[in-house]
Design an enzyme around this catalytic site. Sequence first.
Site, PDB file in Angstrom:
ATOM      1  N   SER A 106       0.828  -1.207   0.000  1.00 18.63           N
ATOM      2  CA  SER A 106       0.000   0.000   0.000  1.00 18.63           C
ATOM      3  C   SER A 106       0.858   1.252   0.000  1.00 18.63           C
ATOM      4  CB  SER A 106      -0.860   0.055   1.260  1.00 18.63           C
ATOM      5  OG  SER A 106      -1.613  -1.096   1.390  1.00 18.63           O
TER       6      SER A 106
ATOM      7  N   HIS B 297      -2.373  -3.225  -6.391  1.00 20.31           N
ATOM      8  CA  HIS B 297      -2.857  -2.787  -5.079  1.00 20.31           C
ATOM      9  C   HIS B 297      -4.355  -3.028  -4.968  1.00 20.31           C
ATOM     10  CE1 HIS B 297      -3.651   0.608  -2.024  1.00 20.31           C
ATOM     11  NE2 HIS B 297      -3.397  -0.522  -1.413  1.00 20.31           N
TER      12      HIS B 297
ATOM     13  N   GLU C 148      -5.411  -0.779  -8.093  1.00 22.08           N
ATOM     14  CA  GLU C 148      -4.430   0.131  -8.678  1.00 22.08           C
ATOM     15  C   GLU C 148      -3.322  -0.735  -9.281  1.00 22.08           C
ATOM     16  OE1 GLU C 148      -4.502   4.263  -6.192  1.00 22.08           O
ATOM     17  OE2 GLU C 148      -3.847   2.514  -5.072  1.00 22.08           O
TER      18      GLU C 148
ATOM     19  N   ASN D   5      -4.271   6.422  -1.731  1.00 24.25           N
ATOM     20  CA  ASN D   5      -3.819   6.745  -0.379  1.00 24.25           C
ATOM     21  C   ASN D   5      -3.158   8.111  -0.311  1.00 24.25           C
ATOM     22  OD1 ASN D   5      -4.852   4.642   1.069  1.00 24.25           O
ATOM     23  ND2 ASN D   5      -3.098   3.297   0.715  1.00 24.25           N
TER      24      ASN D   5
END
Length: 658
Positions: free
Chosen positions: A408, A429, A441, A479
């Site tokens: 992550s 991801h 992702e 994120n």
Amino acid sequence: MLAFSDTVRGRIVDGVLAIEIDHPPVNALSIDVRAGLSAALRRGRDTPDVDAMVITGAGKIFIGGADIREFGQPPAEPILPAIVAAIEASAKPVVAAINGAALGGGLEVALAAHRRIAMPSATFAAPEVKLGIVPGAGGTQRLPRLIGIPAAIDLIANGRTIGAEEALKLDILDRIETGDLLAAAIGEARALMGKPLRRTGECQAPALPHEAIDTAEKKALARARGQIAPREAVRLVRLAAERPLPEGLAEERATFLRLRDSEQAAALRHVFFAERAAAKVEGLESVTPRDARTIGIVGLGLMGSGIATAVLDAGLTVIAVEQNEDAASKGRVRIEGLLDRSLQSGRIDAAGRQERLSRLSTSGDMTALKDADLIIEAVFDDLDVKTNLFQRLDDVVRPEAILATNTSYLDPDRIATTTARPERVLGLHFFSPANVMRLVEVVRCARTAPDVLAAGVAFAKRLRKLPIVCGVTEGFIGNRIFSAYRREAEFLLEDGALPHQIDAAMEEYGFAMGPFAVFDLAGLEIAWARRKRQAATRDPKERYVDIPDRLCEAGRFGQKTGRGWYLYQDGKRVIDPEVTAMIEAARAAKGLAPRAISAGEITQRLLAAMATEGTALLSEGIAARPSDIDLVMINGYGFPAHKGGPMFVAERMKEQRT
Ligand code: 3H9
């Protein structure tokens, strides 16, 4: 062969005019198709050599619905409701030969026919609510007349897709044809000649049973949070039992036109086209993806077992590896548990569960991965652990096998460069729970080979997920934006807002949960650990809010510890005066005077923070287009789809200002 327009043709077989729509890619009802259909229906009606008609589609789709690209413009004649009315009113029988998906306006065309037969592979949906609109050519009035109010609410207000078997059970379909569909439809049309025709619009929709109607309504609206279209769809479907057809149709049309021009519809159309654009990755147009059928998964914790389940659901083979046999069998139990949940919810049956498990092997020995095409690591998010693992994988897997990291926050380039073949490394991801969440992702590392990247995209699509390609940066697209969102939410605390006020503002805006409720759900300790890591390099001039640190120091790690930004009592989230006091103390320590902050300011600042970070990601080349960022936030972070995503909102606000 008769040509009615560039996209609609016909031929007469045994006195039956077989009308075929041929408008790739999805036989959408564009102006040329509508003109062609109108002309064909006139030809059928007016000439004595035609006794009946059949409508079908060329290719794998019957009709994919109205042409969504035309929605920004005023409706052009002939409009679909008029065509649908002409089909239903036809004195000569009309049969719909449904060769594939009958969606939206396509379903409405079929509903107006006097008989409907379909291939077993056909699908049916009124997906209009997903575009922020309601059916506009009689769907809300004819479907309930055919299948009853509760079932029509279920289909129209949820936009749910069903297969031919269910359509047959519901009475949408009269028959499923496994042989030659067109020949069968022509036979059906001939058989109807001279008989009274069943016109859907003339059927009576019973206003019963009340309980089932209320339940269907409640269920649909529970998911609709803030969306106008599902609510309007329910209202219109209910009208079908209360008002004569012409009144219901007039109300439906007015609602359709009003919603078509709404902000929510514009946002959802943006999302629709954003998803299609995301599938097109620059530089991969003519690249053949490397094969990925046998999938290795290392690490069977929450994430790994979720990924394994998603892969099994997609019909692929899984070789799952853990550190030892004991951990491997625990992993297997976790996967079985996830499949059990699918079984309980009716998503799969017992045979399906068994079949999936027959494609799963688990092992405590890394060499089991020697036959895998793509290996995904889902181990502890630590650079040393991951680099060490990839180096060991180098010795085990085939030279052309692909290595994917599910990190992550770590830098996948650093992981890649420690391997023998960095060109076969990429990031995949996933979001937790990985068997449910659609977003993946797909991270293009500095040296990822094009066919490896293409394989990552194709693999995610095979899992029926939404792949968004991005470059390497800490936290990737999602994120990183989420960090900016978090930062701004913390600034708001210092400036005068409280967690529940911020959450309420965002929930009112359309998020399922506000930021502080999300932080509590996810747990506060990971972000705390990151902040501690970054402390040494943090610019002292940068604004830093230390309230979350105080919470963690007090052992408040979120929902799982019963205390975080809120207090959790009997599973309920309640405001904690202790947290309020901590916030007030932190403000006082910095000499900050709190002020009243409106809900409008809260949403505006949080949205702006996301868009600003998104703009940075674009300028750094991490995200390819603003719409990719919108999709990440909608599918991974609960941004309401009917608002279109942070970049869409920012663009609309800019347009409004100029
Ligand atoms: C409606 O019908 C309103 C009526 O009630 C009232 C009328 C008065 N229009 O998805 P794909 C394009 S509302 C225009 O990758 P697949 C799409 O953009 C409509 N274009 O293919 C893409 O273009 P490009 C209700 C459309 O095989 C290309 O086709 N209908 C439309 O994975 C391929 O699309 C819907 O909501 C359209 N309707 O899936 C159905 N549909 O190549 C929406 C697709 O340039 N469509 N395109 O990027 C779908 O769900 C899927 O496209 C479908 C095919 C299942 C049909």
